[in-house]
Design a protein around this motif. Structure first.
Motif, PDB file in Angstrom:
ATOM      1  N   ARG A  21       0.838  -1.211   0.000  1.00  0.00           N
ATOM      2  CA  ARG A  21       0.000   0.000   0.000  1.00  0.00           C
ATOM      3  C   ARG A  21       0.870   1.257   0.000  1.00  0.00           C
ATOM      4  N   VAL A  24       1.969   1.956  -3.472  1.00  0.00           N
ATOM      5  CA  VAL A  24       0.860   2.550  -4.244  1.00  0.00           C
ATOM      6  C   VAL A  24       0.720   4.034  -3.882  1.00  0.00           C
ATOM      7  N   GLU A  25       0.792   4.332  -2.569  1.00  0.00           N
ATOM      8  CA  GLU A  25       0.680   5.735  -2.120  1.00  0.00           C
ATOM      9  C   GLU A  25       1.803   6.577  -2.730  1.00  0.00           C
ATOM     10  N   GLY A  28       1.351   7.231  -6.431  1.00  0.00           N
ATOM     11  CA  GLY A  28       0.279   8.189  -6.689  1.00  0.00           C
ATOM     12  C   GLY A  28       0.827   9.589  -6.911  1.00  0.00           C
ATOM     13  N   LEU A  79      -7.323   0.337  -9.466  1.00  0.00           N
ATOM     14  CA  LEU A  79      -7.758   0.977  -8.220  1.00  0.00           C
ATOM     15  C   LEU A  79      -9.219   1.401  -8.341  1.00  0.00           C
TER      16      LEU A  79
ATOM     17  N   TRP B  85      -9.593   4.857   1.995  1.00  0.00           N
ATOM     18  CA  TRP B  85      -8.213   4.677   1.524  1.00  0.00           C
ATOM     19  C   TRP B  85      -8.169   4.737  -0.003  1.00  0.00           C
ATOM     20  N   GLN B  89      -6.324   7.617  -2.495  1.00  0.00           N
ATOM     21  CA  GLN B  89      -5.364   7.282  -3.550  1.00  0.00           C
ATOM     22  C   GLN B  89      -5.788   7.895  -4.879  1.00  0.00           C
ATOM     23  N   TRP B  93      -3.769  10.729  -7.163  1.00  0.00           N
ATOM     24  CA  TRP B  93      -3.477  10.429  -8.553  1.00  0.00           C
ATOM     25  C   TRP B  93      -4.052  11.511  -9.479  1.00  0.00           C
TER      26      TRP B  93
END
Lengths: 111, 111
Positions: A21, A24-25, A28, A79, B85, B89, B93
């Motif tokens: 995670r 992914v953060e 971003g 996502l 969450w 994200q 993005w």
């Protein structure tokens, strides 16, 4: 209409880990090389590369190699798939609560 | 501010299975007894009960027993935690894409 269950399995599975995670953060905010992604984690590189591999196999990130540097970037569509599933569940739940409210209201009026 | 990573781990892990997601989908329409929840699945009851246990330990569902019947219901808050969450994200993005747009726009104007 519904996503392939296996796809959602892989996506949720990929997100069920704090390191993945965090990657992914980070992505971003923009693409990053392996070494930059690995830096914040007190983890052996092979273990970290396995996490990147899980993310890539789930389709959450993609990577490209230039010379000796591999750069990763986020793939936003998966996502969105997860978010859509969550949103659908919330809507179902909220609709049910509204119906319950209506029912209670009807009961009160009948009394 | 950020959720306990362990909580998100458990939630994503619980949702990474088609049977457990189907139970969450069903419970979005209202509470149900174990036997009703189990009916659509060609699965031995002990295996199914394990899935319910995973959902309950993740906090996604709660149950109460009346006589010999255990009834399950959805606990919406954890679903919101996961959704939050995901939404965070997506916003990160999208903000990045906006900044990139602006940057390209500035480049064009400078030319």
């Amino acid at each position: 209409m519904p996503q392939q269950p296996a796809t959602l399995d892989r996506l949720f599975q990929a997100l069920a880990d704090p390191t993945r995670r965090a990657v992914v953060e980070r992505l971003g905010q923009g693409p990053a090389a392996t070494s930059e992604l690995a830096r914040p984690f007190a983890m052996a590189l092979p273990s970290f590369l396995q996490h990147l591999d899980v993310l890539e196999r789930a389709g959450l990130v993609s990577s490209a190699k230039a010379g000796r540097v591999r750069t990763f970037q986020l793939t936003p569509r998966p996502l969105e798939v997860v978010e859509d599933w969550m949103t659908t569940q919330r809507r179902l739940w909220e609709r049910r609560l509204d119906q319950f409210d209506e029912y209670v209201h009807t009961l009160k009026e009948t009394e």
